[in-house]
Structure formats: structure tokens, C-alpha cells
Design an enzyme around this catalytic site. Structure first.
Site, mmCIF file in Angstrom:
data_model
loop_
_atom_site.group_PDB
_atom_site.id
_atom_site.type_symbol
_atom_site.label_atom_id
_atom_site.label_comp_id
_atom_site.label_asym_id
_atom_site.label_seq_id
_atom_site.Cartn_x
_atom_site.Cartn_y
_atom_site.Cartn_z
ATOM 1 N N CYS A 183 -20.909 18.236 -69.244
ATOM 2 C CA CYS A 183 -21.217 19.608 -68.789
ATOM 3 C C CYS A 183 -22.314 20.244 -69.663
ATOM 4 O O CYS A 183 -22.162 20.358 -70.888
ATOM 5 C CB CYS A 183 -19.947 20.462 -68.832
ATOM 6 S SG CYS A 183 -20.206 22.142 -68.225
ATOM 7 N N ARG A 208 -23.380 18.707 -59.029
ATOM 8 C CA ARG A 208 -22.833 17.351 -58.870
ATOM 9 C C ARG A 208 -21.308 17.330 -58.735
ATOM 10 O O ARG A 208 -20.715 16.271 -58.639
ATOM 11 C CB ARG A 208 -23.266 16.482 -60.064
ATOM 12 C CG ARG A 208 -24.778 16.336 -60.169
ATOM 13 C CD ARG A 208 -25.171 15.805 -61.523
ATOM 14 N NE ARG A 208 -24.835 16.747 -62.591
ATOM 15 C CZ ARG A 208 -25.045 16.510 -63.886
ATOM 16 N NH1 ARG A 208 -25.590 15.375 -64.268
ATOM 17 N NH2 ARG A 208 -24.721 17.420 -64.791
ATOM 18 N N ASP A 258 -22.096 23.351 -61.511
ATOM 19 C CA ASP A 258 -22.898 22.124 -61.468
ATOM 20 C C ASP A 258 -22.926 21.529 -60.054
ATOM 21 O O ASP A 258 -21.875 21.302 -59.437
ATOM 22 C CB ASP A 258 -22.305 21.104 -62.462
ATOM 23 C CG ASP A 258 -23.235 19.947 -62.717
ATOM 24 O OD1 ASP A 258 -23.601 19.249 -61.737
ATOM 25 O OD2 ASP A 258 -23.608 19.730 -63.884
ATOM 26 N N HIS A 291 -15.970 19.098 -66.120
ATOM 27 C CA HIS A 291 -16.548 17.756 -65.907
ATOM 28 C C HIS A 291 -17.227 17.283 -67.183
ATOM 29 O O HIS A 291 -17.838 18.074 -67.901
ATOM 30 C CB HIS A 291 -17.535 17.764 -64.737
ATOM 31 C CG HIS A 291 -18.757 18.601 -64.974
ATOM 32 N ND1 HIS A 291 -19.968 18.062 -65.349
ATOM 33 C CD2 HIS A 291 -18.948 19.940 -64.942
ATOM 34 C CE1 HIS A 291 -20.855 19.042 -65.502
ATOM 35 N NE2 HIS A 291 -20.260 20.195 -65.269
ATOM 36 N N CYS A 314 -16.984 24.263 -62.361
ATOM 37 C CA CYS A 314 -18.337 24.504 -62.878
ATOM 38 C C CYS A 314 -19.304 24.609 -61.690
ATOM 39 O O CYS A 314 -19.113 23.982 -60.653
ATOM 40 C CB CYS A 314 -18.761 23.357 -63.788
ATOM 41 S SG CYS A 314 -20.380 23.635 -64.561
#
Ligand code: CO
Length: 216
Positions: A101, A46, A44, A98, A42
């Protein structure tokens, strides 16, 4: 100093540190890349693949998009996949989702978000395949997190349905496919599913029986 200028300063410091620790670090990498892994994750911020696996530049070939999707009409993903499998000859492909999400959360809602609706449609389809199991869970967080796991598994299957993977399985017995999920709470990755080369697919209609070297 602007925040973005700080990034450039940090980069200089990082490059110096690398050379101090290992004077040949950049020289070794400049002419060759031979990673064993393709990571589909992803976008993302993080979930940075190299950091959470303590890997170095040169070790993982990386593709990221919203909700780590393998969409069979996505030329970007398919180009990365073909290059990784046929040129870099990676041994393993990891789809890593994750928990928490935002892409999956948005797909589970009935809100419209503009152009991203088209992308999230693929996740809504995964929800539809597994609606019974997901709706049985009592909390919203549990439902989203279960769809996140099922979505990772579906994307691993989507990889196995490409002619790129089927061709490599048939001729070279690689790559192995893995579905993992990362926890934002403790930083730990949980393996969910593994497909060794030549594992039969969930339905034989997806298995091509006339693949040649010319097939793309
Ligand atoms: Co995400």
C-alpha cells in the site's frame, strides 16, 4: 475514440449483458438495497471490492480512502458507518488493506507530501505503537507489509471504539468486525483479525457505559 468514451461504451455493453442474463436484474435493485456487508478499503485502483470477492451490485456497501483508515473525526466515514449500521443493518464490516500500500509506505517515510501529511499522521501513530516489532524485521518490504497488517487491526479497533458500533453491539449483537489484507501478487485475501459483537476492547476507557438511542 477517447479513452473515457470507451468507458461509456463498455457500460452500455455491460448493462445489456446483465439484462440478457437476468431480465429482472435492474428492476430488483432499483427500489431496495439490502447489503449484508460494509467494506472499508483502500482507494487503490488495483483492489476493486466487488471484483475480488465476485459480488454483484447490491451486495456490498463500500467506503474507500487512502490506506483504509477509520479516523474518528472523519465525518464522511462516520456517516457511511452510521447509515450502514443503523439503516442498512449490515451484519459484517470488513476493513481490507493490501500489501504494498502506497499510503502506508509514504507514512513510513520522512518525506512531506503536502495536505496528505495530515491523513498519513494516523498511520505514523500506528507505527509508533508497534515500532519495536516492525523495526526488528530485516527488509523494507517486510516492515511496510507488517505495518499494513497492524494498521488494518488498528482500524478494526477504531471501529469498535465508535459509539455507533457499541450501540449496535449492545442492542442487536451485530455487526461483526473483520480485518483482512489482500495480496496484489496472487489476488488472495488473508483474514487477519475478527471481532465478534461485544468483544471487550483493548482498553476499557473506550467502552461507553451510558449509551442511549439518542447518542450519536
Ligand atoms: Co493502498
Amino acid at each position: 475514440m477517447q479513452r473515457y468514451e470507451q468507458l461509456l461504451l463498455e457500460n452500455k455493453a455491460w448493462a445489456q449483458e446483465k439484462v440478457q442474463d437476468d431480465p429482472q436484474f435492474f428492476e430488483r435493485l432499483v427500489n431496495i438495497q439490502r447489503p449484508d456487508f460494509l467494506w472499508i478499503g483502500c482507494s487503490d485502483s488495483r483492489v476493486p471490492p466487488n471484483e475480488i470477492t465476485q459480488t454483484q451490485p447490491g451486495e456490498i456497501f463500500i467506503h474507500r480512502n487512502i490506506a483504509n483508515m477509520v479516523v474518528h473525526t472523519d465525518l464522511n466515514l462516520l456517516s457511511v458507518l452510521q447509515y450502514a449500521v443503523e439503516v442498512l443493518k449490515v451484519k459484517h464490516i470488513i476493513v481490507c488493506g493490501h500489501y504494498g500500500c502506497g499510503g502506508v509506505k509514504a507514512a513510513m517515510s520522512r518525506s512531506s507530501y503536502g495536505i496528505i501529511n495530515k491523513w498519513l499522521r494516523n498511520i505514523k501513530d500506528v507505527y509508533r505503537f508497534h515500532q519495536g516489532e516492525i523495526d526488528d524485521l530485516s527488509s523494507e518490504d517486510d516492515r511496510v507489509n507488517r505495518l499494513i497488517e497492524l494498521n488494518v487491526e488498528e482500524q478494526v479497533l477504531n471501529l469498535a471504539k465508535t459509539s455507533i458500533i457499541q450501540k449496535a453491539w449492545k442492542t442487536e449483537g451485530r455487526p461483526h468486525l473483520h480485518g483482512w489484507v489482500y495480496s496484489l501478487h496472487d489476488g488472495v485475501i488473508k483474514p487477519l483479525v475478527e471481532m465478534a459483537a461485544n468483544t471487550p476492547l483493548d482498553h476499557p476507557i473506550y467502552e461507553y457505559d451510558n449509551l442511549t438511542d439518542e447518542t450519536v
